[in-house]
Design an enzyme around this catalytic site. Structure first.
Site, PDB file in Angstrom:
ATOM      1  CG  LEU A  13      -1.834   1.240   1.361  1.00 52.32           C
ATOM      2  CD1 LEU A  13      -2.680   1.474   0.106  1.00 52.32           C
ATOM      3  CD2 LEU A  13      -2.706   1.121   2.602  1.00 52.32           C
ATOM      4  CE1 TYR A 130      -1.963  -7.379  11.384  1.00 56.26           C
ATOM      5  CE2 TYR A 130      -4.148  -8.309  11.004  1.00 56.26           C
ATOM      6  CZ  TYR A 130      -3.157  -7.395  10.690  1.00 56.26           C
ATOM      7  OH  TYR A 130      -3.374  -6.477   9.686  1.00 56.26           O
TER       8      TYR A 130
END
Length: 298
Positions: A13, A130
């Site tokens: 990204l 996570y």
């Protein structure tokens, strides 16, 4: 005109943002470690000073992340340092220098046991290490006092770095058939569309048109399963999608639990006047048109 600082600028990204922004510094982790308080303060201070000297609007878009979902289960301290402490340090520096911050987060902050698209107002209940570290990062940013927005996204793929689309292309070249889970549902998101959305938000961040909602969801429109997503990739590759066979999550156990349902509602994004993302299947076709070689030769 914007002047961007994009921590995590060497990821898929971050590289997409760097390619689309006009004035941008997009350092990788070796150049800007978001867990290093001194380095973070200096980077934001330099951004603010340079932007002021050149009549530009400074914005930090944080793409730095520990996103090895399975590894985080046994490396939670490192994951928390990057996903929790890093955003906290960035937000504090942005608050001190009056620089807007956009922090990219994930669908993994939700439990994944819903049956309707998650709204920004829904409570987070991550089930993986996570997800817990990303939720901590969200809390740190939103509680910092900075002019900040958290943008959750999901199932991200693009021309740069490793991702599901490239993995499917690799496997298609080496296997006659593939088995892909068909009982997890989410929203595939092309980095090209996501980067454009983040840049649009960044252009508003320092103005009176900035979204009042500090939590936003930005994903490809519509939802699908990993199996159907893989079949769509095969179609774009000119291959027979029937080579992809459905299977269950139980047949492919992983160290970290995966959300069975992680569809994110874009209601807050649209209500903020931001451009809705295009349908995920259309975006996949456009991604192949623009970056076919990156996907066909991963």
């Amino acid at each position: 005109m914007l002047s961007l600082l994009v921590p995590g600028g060497h990821g898929q990204l971050g590289r997409e943002l760097a390619a689309r922004a006009e004035v941008v510094r997009a350092p990788g982790s070796a150049e800007l470690d978001v867990t290093n308080a001194g380095a973070v303060v200096e980077a934001v201070k330099t951004l603010a000073s340079s932007a002021a000297d050149n009549g530009l609007s400074p914005v930090v878009v944080n793409c730095a992340a520990y996103n090895a979902v399975d590894a985080a289960e046994t490396d939670a301290s490192r994951a928390f340092a990057i996903n929790g402490d890093g955003p906290r340090l960035l937000a504090a520096a942005c608050a001190a220098h009056n620089v807007p911050l956009i922090h990219v987060s994930t669908d993994y902050v939700f439990p994944g046991d819903g049956d309707r698209p998650y709204e920004v107002t829904d409570p987070v209940r991550p089930k993986s290490a996570y997800g817990a570290t990303k939720a901590a990062g969200e809390d740190a940013v939103l509680g910092s006092g900075a002019r900040a927005w958290v943008v959750r996204t999901s199932w991200v793929y693009g021309a740069f770095g490793g991702n599901f689309v490239k993995t499917m292309a690799k496997l298609a070249a080496s296997r006659d058939t593939l088995s892909v889970v068909d009982d997890q549902r989410g929203c595939p998101t092309w980095t090209g569309d996501l980067a454009n959305g983040l840049l649009e938000l960044a252009s508003l961040a320092g103005t009176d048109k900035a979204p009042s909602s500090r939590l936003l969801h930005c994903t490809g429109t519509g939802d699908t399963t990993w199996c159907a997503f893989a079949r769509a990739v095969f179609e774009e590759l000119g291959l027979d999608p029937e080579r992809v066979h459905p299977c269950t999550t139980e047949e492919f156990p992983r160290p970290a639990p995966r959300p069975a349902y992680s569809v994110l509602s874009d209601r807050a994004w649209r209500e903020a006047g931001l451009t809705p993302m295009r349908p995920w299947r259309e975006a996949l076709a456009v991604a192949f048109t623009e970056h076919g070689d990156h996907f066909r030769n991963p």
